[in-house]
Design a protein around this motif. Structure first.
Motif, PDB file in Angstrom:
ATOM      1  N   THR A   6       2.323  14.960  21.346  1.00  0.00           N
ATOM      2  CA  THR A   6       2.331  16.411  21.553  1.00  0.00           C
ATOM      3  C   THR A   6       1.347  17.134  20.639  1.00  0.00           C
ATOM      4  N   LEU A  33       0.248  23.869  29.195  1.00  0.00           N
ATOM      5  CA  LEU A  33       0.308  24.239  27.771  1.00  0.00           C
ATOM      6  C   LEU A  33       0.275  25.754  27.626  1.00  0.00           C
ATOM      7  N   ARG A 160      -4.176  19.434  23.220  1.00  0.00           N
ATOM      8  CA  ARG A 160      -2.916  19.036  22.584  1.00  0.00           C
ATOM      9  C   ARG A 160      -2.202  18.073  23.521  1.00  0.00           C
ATOM     10  N   HIS A 194      -6.984  22.861  28.718  1.00  0.00           N
ATOM     11  CA  HIS A 194      -5.749  23.449  28.191  1.00  0.00           C
ATOM     12  C   HIS A 194      -5.679  23.144  26.706  1.00  0.00           C
ATOM     13  N   GLY A 195      -5.142  24.083  25.939  1.00  0.00           N
ATOM     14  CA  GLY A 195      -4.980  23.866  24.518  1.00  0.00           C
ATOM     15  C   GLY A 195      -6.218  24.251  23.730  1.00  0.00           C
TER      16      GLY A 195
END
Length: 265
Positions: A6, A33, A160, A194-195
């Motif tokens: 994670t 996320l 992430r 994402h992240g």
């Protein structure tokens, strides 16, 4: 045991280059996320920008993208809806600015992306990096401005945690080969779908490879212990993952079993 990852797979980037802007869509969730990242690249003020992954068809998000005009091109890393739903309405707002994707289904106003396709825009050097695996049409983009480079990784590498191999469209063998390719981009920041941005694409890819290989060992062990279906393997290998995400883990397990040559019912 390899646990559910994670955390970021590499150190976070200290800051974005001045020619890169992040616009995060308001679609947070377990698979997205903090939301889908739309990246805007612009060499100099007033020059046409390149938009990578317009995201969902959210009016407010599209308003923010348009506000960063002029825009010369829109690029797609892969065809999942959280990256592409906004493409057609955005192209309409931009009076026909082309949308380029590897899949013709997500290409608007031009030819689909192919290896070697010229993507340079107003002082930005952009090169297509084919990286199938997460999906069959997944690509990354190596972008250069002056002495600086970034790799836009879509969902091949996330900011992430890890991504899924979206079986049957995604293929684990392809994904491992794509990660091997991305390990060569050492010291170049990764701008994920994402992240947060990561400081080193190559380091993140190496971490992902180690994680995937460890998972494969776990799947082998689960099959040897008697697991026969993807659901049974998920229960054995992904027990540390929230059950609400087991359906996504099953995508990856089916890809892992296929990769190992295990017949699936």
């Amino acid at each position: 045991m390899t646990g559910h990852l994670t955390v970021p797979a590499a150190a976070l980037a200290d800051a974005l280059p001045e020619w890169v802007t992040l616009l995060r869509a308001p679609n947070p969730g377990p698979m997205t996320l903090d939301g889908t990242n739309t990246w805007v690249l612009r060499a100099t003020p007033g020059a046409p920008a390149v938009v990578v992954d317009p995201g969902p068809a959210d009016e407010g998000h599209l308003d923010r993208i348009v506000a960063h005009g002029p825009i010369g091109a829109v690029l797609i890393t892969h065809g999942h809806p959280d990256h592409t739903e906004g493409a057609a309405p955005l192209a309409g707002r931009l009076d026909g600015v082309p949308v380029r994707a590897a899949d013709p289904a997500h290409t608007i106003g031009g030819d689909p992306l192919t290896d070697g396709y010229p993507l340079d825009v107003a002082g930005l050097g952009i090169r297509l990096v084919p990286t199938p695996g997460h999906t069959g049409d997944s690509v990354c983009f190596l972008a250069r401005h002056g002495d600086e480079q970034v790799v836009l990784t879509g969902d091949t590498i996330l900011g992430r945690g890890t991504t899924v191999v979206a079986h049957p469209d995604g293929h684990l063998g392809d994904y491992l080969a794509s990660l091997e390719l991305l390990t060569t981009y050492r010291g170049i920041p990764a701008l994920p779908g994402h992240g947060p941005a990561l400081a080193d694409c190559g380091a993140a890819a190496e971490f992902y490879l180690a994680h995937r290989r460890a998972r494969l060992d776990q799947v082998r062990a689960a099959v040897a212990a008697g697991a026969r279906t993807a659901a049974e393997v998920v229960a054995a290998v992904y027990a540390d993952v929230d059950r609400s995400l087991w359906w996504a883990a099953e995508w990856s397990v089916r890809a892992q079993l296929e990769h190992l040559g295990v017949e699936q019912p």
